[in-house]
Write an enzyme that holds these catalytic residues in place. Sequence first.
Site, PDB file in Angstrom:
ATOM      1  N   LYS A  54       0.858  -1.198   0.000  1.00  0.00           N
ATOM      2  CA  LYS A  54       0.000   0.000   0.000  1.00  0.00           C
ATOM      3  C   LYS A  54       0.887   1.238   0.000  1.00  0.00           C
ATOM      4  O   LYS A  54       2.053   1.189   0.411  1.00  0.00           O
ATOM      5  CB  LYS A  54      -0.934   0.030   1.210  1.00  0.00           C
ATOM      6  CG  LYS A  54      -0.250   0.037   2.595  1.00  0.00           C
ATOM      7  CD  LYS A  54       0.183   1.400   3.104  1.00  0.00           C
ATOM      8  CE  LYS A  54       0.957   1.321   4.416  1.00  0.00           C
ATOM      9  NZ  LYS A  54       1.824   2.427   4.695  1.00  0.00           N
TER      10      LYS A  54
ATOM     11  N   GLY B 208       3.964  -1.389   4.003  1.00  0.00           N
ATOM     12  CA  GLY B 208       3.047  -2.294   4.716  1.00  0.00           C
ATOM     13  C   GLY B 208       3.285  -3.780   4.514  1.00  0.00           C
ATOM     14  O   GLY B 208       2.387  -4.585   4.800  1.00  0.00           O
TER      15      GLY B 208
ATOM     16  N   ASP C 175      -1.745  -1.442  10.721  1.00  0.00           N
ATOM     17  CA  ASP C 175      -2.059  -1.459   9.288  1.00  0.00           C
ATOM     18  C   ASP C 175      -2.689  -2.779   8.845  1.00  0.00           C
ATOM     19  O   ASP C 175      -3.244  -2.864   7.745  1.00  0.00           O
ATOM     20  CB  ASP C 175      -0.774  -1.293   8.449  1.00  0.00           C
ATOM     21  CG  ASP C 175      -0.232   0.122   8.503  1.00  0.00           C
ATOM     22  OD1 ASP C 175      -0.913   0.999   9.063  1.00  0.00           O
ATOM     23  OD2 ASP C 175       0.875   0.335   7.987  1.00  0.00           O
TER      24      ASP C 175
END
Length: 310
Positions: free
Chosen positions: A21, A112, A148
Amino acid sequence: MLKTEHSAAAIRSVIVKTPAKINLFLAIRGKRADGMHELESVFLPLPDLCDTITVTPIHGREPEITCSHPQVPVDSSNLVYQAAIAFAEEAKIPPAWHIHIDKKIPVAAGLGGGSSDGAAVLNALEEITGITLGDSRRHQMARQLGADAPFFLNPLPSLARGIGDKLDPVTLNCSIPILLLNPGGLPVSAGWAYQRIRGSFDDLMEISSIPLLKAMWEGDLEKIARNTRTRFNEPLLQKIPLLQMFFDFLRNQDSMASHVSGSGPTVFAVFNSEEQAAAAALKAEKEFSGNVWTWHGAARASKNTANSLR
Ligand code: ATP
């Protein structure tokens, strides 16, 4: 979570691809009593930059982890290991799985990767065992892996609040051509980056994700680029001066916007077209030879993304 495949063998493996991401927007609203920061962020999955996770049942009492990347720990500090233990405890079964991570997402890069792998394992274990956690428990378990991780359970363009775990999918009506530049071999821990915030928070009235979300809904690439904003450019520039050269280079290549993703150090740039992003990637490799990892591709419109995601 992208594409799942099975083997027909008695001991079958489940193979999942799980994306990186970037944060098109990242504002820090405050610090909680537990030391975590309150965020407002717009997460964008990159469905063509993925780790591939293979989960295979084995005989044993412990998860066995292997990884194609030599710097990723394969012990209990790996989020994949922690996801397997958490799932086994919840399901009251032994954590007897071999999990291989084919790592394509740069490590400790603000993209991430670890959270994505951990969330993918929760999804894969539901599939391989046939045991369903339920949305709320699955989200809680991902949250325990990291702030996350819940995003990666179903990685759609999203507005994230809280510590990044309160998620609302948002509409993206165009694709966004992206170039990533990472100063290879200079990992940054999120903890270090957040310490640099030192109580300086982004005012809700001054800095808002609403213009960006509106531009995403309108599918207006120029407006999207104009309204990107992230928080860690400044501390990362102090730590890694090479990033200033990346920003200067990207400006010279007519990028529409460039920022540090998440807590860095990867820099993402928005381009007018995928061709322009590809050409800039080639030039960056020449200009920063040996000191840069590049990736170019596109974040897809939500409609396309939703079709290819679980
Ligand atoms: P964060 O914001 O949590 O730092 P990041 O996206 O910047 O995330 P990751 O690639 O997740 O960085 O790596 C952060 C650290 O997490 C690594 O240095 C590594 O020691 C640890 N880690 C644990 N599990 C994994 C995994 N599956 N893949 C990569 N790193 C992992």
